[in-house]
Design a protein around this motif. Structure first.
Motif, PDB file in Angstrom:
ATOM      1  N   GLN A  16      50.067  42.688  18.579  1.00  0.00           N
ATOM      2  CA  GLN A  16      49.799  43.362  19.852  1.00  0.00           C
ATOM      3  C   GLN A  16      48.303  43.336  20.184  1.00  0.00           C
ATOM      4  O   GLN A  16      47.916  43.062  21.329  1.00  0.00           O
ATOM      5  N   ILE A  17      47.461  43.608  19.190  1.00  0.00           N
ATOM      6  CA  ILE A  17      46.013  43.598  19.415  1.00  0.00           C
ATOM      7  C   ILE A  17      45.539  42.223  19.879  1.00  0.00           C
ATOM      8  O   ILE A  17      44.788  42.095  20.850  1.00  0.00           O
ATOM      9  N   LEU A  18      45.987  41.174  19.178  1.00  0.00           N
ATOM     10  CA  LEU A  18      45.534  39.820  19.504  1.00  0.00           C
ATOM     11  C   LEU A  18      46.088  39.331  20.839  1.00  0.00           C
ATOM     12  O   LEU A  18      45.388  38.652  21.604  1.00  0.00           O
ATOM     13  N   ARG A  19      47.340  39.665  21.135  1.00  0.00           N
ATOM     14  CA  ARG A  19      47.914  39.248  22.425  1.00  0.00           C
ATOM     15  C   ARG A  19      47.161  39.904  23.587  1.00  0.00           C
ATOM     16  O   ARG A  19      46.878  39.262  24.602  1.00  0.00           O
ATOM     17  N   GLU A  20      46.823  41.180  23.420  1.00  0.00           N
ATOM     18  CA  GLU A  20      46.061  41.856  24.470  1.00  0.00           C
ATOM     19  C   GLU A  20      44.660  41.272  24.589  1.00  0.00           C
ATOM     20  O   GLU A  20      44.151  41.061  25.700  1.00  0.00           O
ATOM     21  N   ASN A  21      44.043  40.984  23.449  1.00  0.00           N
ATOM     22  CA  ASN A  21      42.680  40.447  23.469  1.00  0.00           C
ATOM     23  C   ASN A  21      42.629  39.031  24.021  1.00  0.00           C
ATOM     24  O   ASN A  21      41.639  38.618  24.632  1.00  0.00           O
ATOM     25  N   HIS A  22      43.727  38.280  23.827  1.00  0.00           N
ATOM     26  CA  HIS A  22      43.792  36.901  24.342  1.00  0.00           C
ATOM     27  C   HIS A  22      44.423  36.830  25.734  1.00  0.00           C
ATOM     28  O   HIS A  22      44.635  35.736  26.262  1.00  0.00           O
ATOM     29  N   LYS A  23      44.754  38.043  26.263  1.00  0.00           N
ATOM     30  CA  LYS A  23      45.338  38.137  27.615  1.00  0.00           C
ATOM     31  C   LYS A  23      46.605  37.290  27.772  1.00  0.00           C
ATOM     32  O   LYS A  23      46.769  36.551  28.747  1.00  0.00           O
ATOM     33  N   LEU A  24      47.489  37.403  26.772  1.00  0.00           N
ATOM     34  CA  LEU A  24      48.763  36.690  26.824  1.00  0.00           C
ATOM     35  C   LEU A  24      49.790  37.582  27.514  1.00  0.00           C
ATOM     36  O   LEU A  24      50.061  38.698  27.069  1.00  0.00           O
ATOM     37  N   LYS A  25      50.367  37.104  28.581  1.00  0.00           N
ATOM     38  CA  LYS A  25      51.287  37.895  29.380  1.00  0.00           C
ATOM     39  C   LYS A  25      52.749  37.567  29.058  1.00  0.00           C
ATOM     40  O   LYS A  25      53.083  36.430  28.728  1.00  0.00           O
ATOM     41  N   GLY A  26      53.607  38.563  29.232  1.00  0.00           N
ATOM     42  CA  GLY A  26      55.062  38.369  29.181  1.00  0.00           C
ATOM     43  C   GLY A  26      55.543  37.569  27.998  1.00  0.00           C
ATOM     44  O   GLY A  26      55.297  37.896  26.843  1.00  0.00           O
ATOM     45  N   ASP A  27      56.251  36.439  28.306  1.00  0.00           N
ATOM     46  CA  ASP A  27      56.868  35.626  27.262  1.00  0.00           C
ATOM     47  C   ASP A  27      55.996  34.457  26.824  1.00  0.00           C
ATOM     48  O   ASP A  27      56.480  33.497  26.230  1.00  0.00           O
ATOM     49  N   ALA A  28      54.711  34.530  27.119  1.00  0.00           N
ATOM     50  CA  ALA A  28      53.792  33.465  26.697  1.00  0.00           C
ATOM     51  C   ALA A  28      53.746  33.409  25.170  1.00  0.00           C
ATOM     52  O   ALA A  28      53.758  34.446  24.493  1.00  0.00           O
ATOM     53  N   ASP A  29      53.728  32.185  24.628  1.00  0.00           N
ATOM     54  CA  ASP A  29      53.705  32.012  23.178  1.00  0.00           C
ATOM     55  C   ASP A  29      52.385  32.510  22.590  1.00  0.00           C
ATOM     56  O   ASP A  29      51.327  32.424  23.231  1.00  0.00           O
ATOM     57  N   ASP A  30      52.464  33.026  21.363  1.00  0.00           N
ATOM     58  CA  ASP A  30      51.240  33.427  20.657  1.00  0.00           C
ATOM     59  C   ASP A  30      50.380  32.201  20.399  1.00  0.00           C
ATOM     60  O   ASP A  30      50.898  31.109  20.109  1.00  0.00           O
ATOM     61  N   ASP A  31      49.064  32.362  20.503  1.00  0.00           N
ATOM     62  CA  ASP A  31      48.161  31.259  20.148  1.00  0.00           C
ATOM     63  C   ASP A  31      47.538  31.528  18.772  1.00  0.00           C
ATOM     64  O   ASP A  31      46.420  31.122  18.484  1.00  0.00           O
ATOM     65  N   PHE A  32      48.282  32.215  17.943  1.00  0.00           N
ATOM     66  CA  PHE A  32      47.872  32.528  16.575  1.00  0.00           C
ATOM     67  C   PHE A  32      49.141  32.673  15.731  1.00  0.00           C
ATOM     68  O   PHE A  32      50.244  32.804  16.267  1.00  0.00           O
ATOM     69  N   LEU A  82      40.549  32.186  17.339  1.00  0.00           N
ATOM     70  CA  LEU A  82      40.122  33.420  16.688  1.00  0.00           C
ATOM     71  C   LEU A  82      38.607  33.569  16.803  1.00  0.00           C
ATOM     72  O   LEU A  82      37.845  32.798  16.224  1.00  0.00           O
ATOM     73  N   LYS A  83      38.189  34.585  17.554  1.00  0.00           N
ATOM     74  CA  LYS A  83      36.766  34.776  17.832  1.00  0.00           C
ATOM     75  C   LYS A  83      36.266  36.107  17.261  1.00  0.00           C
ATOM     76  O   LYS A  83      37.035  36.917  16.737  1.00  0.00           O
ATOM     77  N   MET A  84      34.962  36.317  17.399  1.00  0.00           N
ATOM     78  CA  MET A  84      34.340  37.542  16.903  1.00  0.00           C
ATOM     79  C   MET A  84      34.947  38.773  17.558  1.00  0.00           C
ATOM     80  O   MET A  84      35.136  39.822  16.912  1.00  0.00           O
ATOM     81  N   SER A  85      35.295  38.672  18.839  1.00  0.00           N
ATOM     82  CA  SER A  85      35.872  39.819  19.552  1.00  0.00           C
ATOM     83  C   SER A  85      37.215  40.230  18.946  1.00  0.00           C
ATOM     84  O   SER A  85      37.559  41.416  18.925  1.00  0.00           O
ATOM     85  N   ASP A  86      37.988  39.261  18.437  1.00  0.00           N
ATOM     86  CA  ASP A  86      39.265  39.575  17.791  1.00  0.00           C
ATOM     87  C   ASP A  86      39.025  40.386  16.518  1.00  0.00           C
ATOM     88  O   ASP A  86      39.689  41.399  16.273  1.00  0.00           O
ATOM     89  N   TYR A  87      38.081  39.927  15.714  1.00  0.00           N
ATOM     90  CA  TYR A  87      37.759  40.627  14.470  1.00  0.00           C
ATOM     91  C   TYR A  87      37.290  42.050  14.749  1.00  0.00           C
ATOM     92  O   TYR A  87      37.756  43.009  14.119  1.00  0.00           O
TER      93      TYR A  87
END
Length: 406
Positions: free
Chosen positions: A245-261, A83-88
């Motif tokens: 959705q916001i965090l997955r896009e910001n963390h560049k998580l594609k397809g069925d990749a697990d959330d890192d949050f 979780l970084k400043m860009s996420d916030y």
């Protein structure tokens, strides 16, 4: 013989042996009282926890770094820094179902003023944090966005810190304290919240600008968590989907990749805690219910003794026309009388202890009405079940042999 006459005869038989009847009831009294007390503690604890969580806002959402732990596997340290400043900033810019957002950085340590010191936790937050967690500044004021931009060394503190460092009836506003050698000026004092359900002092807290804690105290570039408020409790699920959705896009998580949050809602925490307390309550009630089982066996033993002692009486009653069913019903009514009377006394003792004694030990207590109804029903069932064998023994006696019995 009608039921009313049978009841009178049974009541007289119980009254003629007061001490023995009371000792038979004692197990029921203790068992029922124990069950009600355990239920009241469990229910009270559950209500207390729900009330405690509700004070933080039923629409609270908490975002934490790292995926859910699976199989007890420890998270890699790097996964806890996602979780970084860009996420916030992106959440603030794109939120629709969220009203307030506050990033969080925490650090624990010793806070010092003069010769006094105490251990506490400093929370690096945005000004919106107080609204999210429903804190109120009682004296002074909260820090501002300008303080965040400047990483100002200011803080809002809880009453416990004020008492520990300055004593009673001292105005701490404007005074400078040190946290890990970093000077922090007190600009506000929070309204007291006291201890929570887990025994933690909620007033032993410092809240400072998150930029100050990140740069000057914790020396880190990631957030411990991000706290949000959904528009309403009903829109919490929609807010979770939006944040995901916001965090997955910001963390560049594609397809069925697990959330890192991980995102947790207050409602989910309430359900989890309620489920845990229900399990604990069931365990306590089952343990207390064993005393009822022992009490039931005690009633059966006493009734068997009573049948043996009154063998001649049973024979005489049969000789003048009483049927086996009538004799059986008489002893069954006696057993039920003992059980139900003991149960009623137990209910009174249990409710009284729950209301007046349990609170003396600082334990929450709330007697659910259904527990009283269930306890009464159990006593009736115990009287029938454990009175059946003695009643049948009496009903099957041979009248002639019974009359001859000495």
């Amino acid at each position: 013989m009608n039921i009313l006459n049978l009841f009178k005869v049974s009541l007289k038989a119980v009254a003629n042996n007061k001490m023995r009847s009371f000792l038979s009831m004692l197990g029921i009294i203790i068992g029922v009282a124990a069950v009600i007390i355990m239920m009241s503690i469990g229910q009270g604890s559950k209500e207390s926890i729900r009330a405690e969580l509700s004070t933080m806002g039923t629409n609270l959402l908490t975002i934490r770094p790292g995926a859910d732990m699976r199989g007890g596997v420890r998270q890699d340290p790097s996964s806890m820094q996602t979780l970084k400043m860009s996420d916030y900033q992106r959440i603030v810019e794109e939120k629709k179902f969220v009203t307030k957002v506050s990033p969080e950085v925490t650090a624990s340590g010793q806070v010092i003023y003069g010769n006094n010191n105490t251990n506490t936790t400093v929370y690096g937050e945005s000004p919106e944090y107080l609204d999210i967690k429903q804190w109120t500044v009682e004296e002074g004021e909260c820090f501002t966005e300008e303080d965040i931009k400047k990483s100002a060394k200011v803080a809002v503190v809880g009453k416990t810190i004020v008492t520990e460092l300055f004593g009673e009836n001292v105005d701490p506003i404007g005074k400078t304290i040190r946290f890990k050698s970093i000077p922090m000026r007190i600009i506000g004092v929070l309204k007291s919240k006291g201890y929570n359900s887990w025994g933690m002092d909620q007033d032993n807290v410092m809240i400072a600008p998150y930029s100050t804690v990140m740069k000057r105290i914790a020396a880190q570039t990631w957030f411990t968590s991000i706290n949000c408020s959904a528009i309403t409790e009903e829109l919490s699920d929609a807010a979770i989907e939006e944040l995901t959705q916001i965090l997955r896009e910001n963390h560049k998580l594609k397809g069925d990749a697990d959330d890192d949050f991980t995102i947790r809602s207050q409602a989910e925490m309430m359900e989890t805690m309620s489920s845990t307390m229900d399990t604990v309550t069931i365990i306590l009630v089952v343990a207390a219910a064993f005393s009822l089982l022992v009490a039931g066996i005690g009633i059966m033993n006493i009734m068997l003794v009573s049948v043996t002692e009154r063998t001649k009486e049973i024979g005489l009653r049969m000789a003048v026309g009483a049927t086996g069913a009538v004799i059986s019903l008489q002893f069954l009514i006696e057993a039920i009388l003992i059980s139900v009377t003991g149960g009623l006394i137990g209910i009174i003792v249990g409710c009284g202890a729950s209301k007046f004694i349990v609170p003396l030990f600082n334990m929450p207590s709330s007697v659910p009405l259904w527990s009283i109804n269930v306890s009464f029903l159990v006593c009736v069932v115990l009287g029938i079940v454990f009175g059946y064998i003695p009643a049948q023994k009496a009903a099957r006696m041979d009248p002639i042999e019974a009359i001859r019995h000495e």
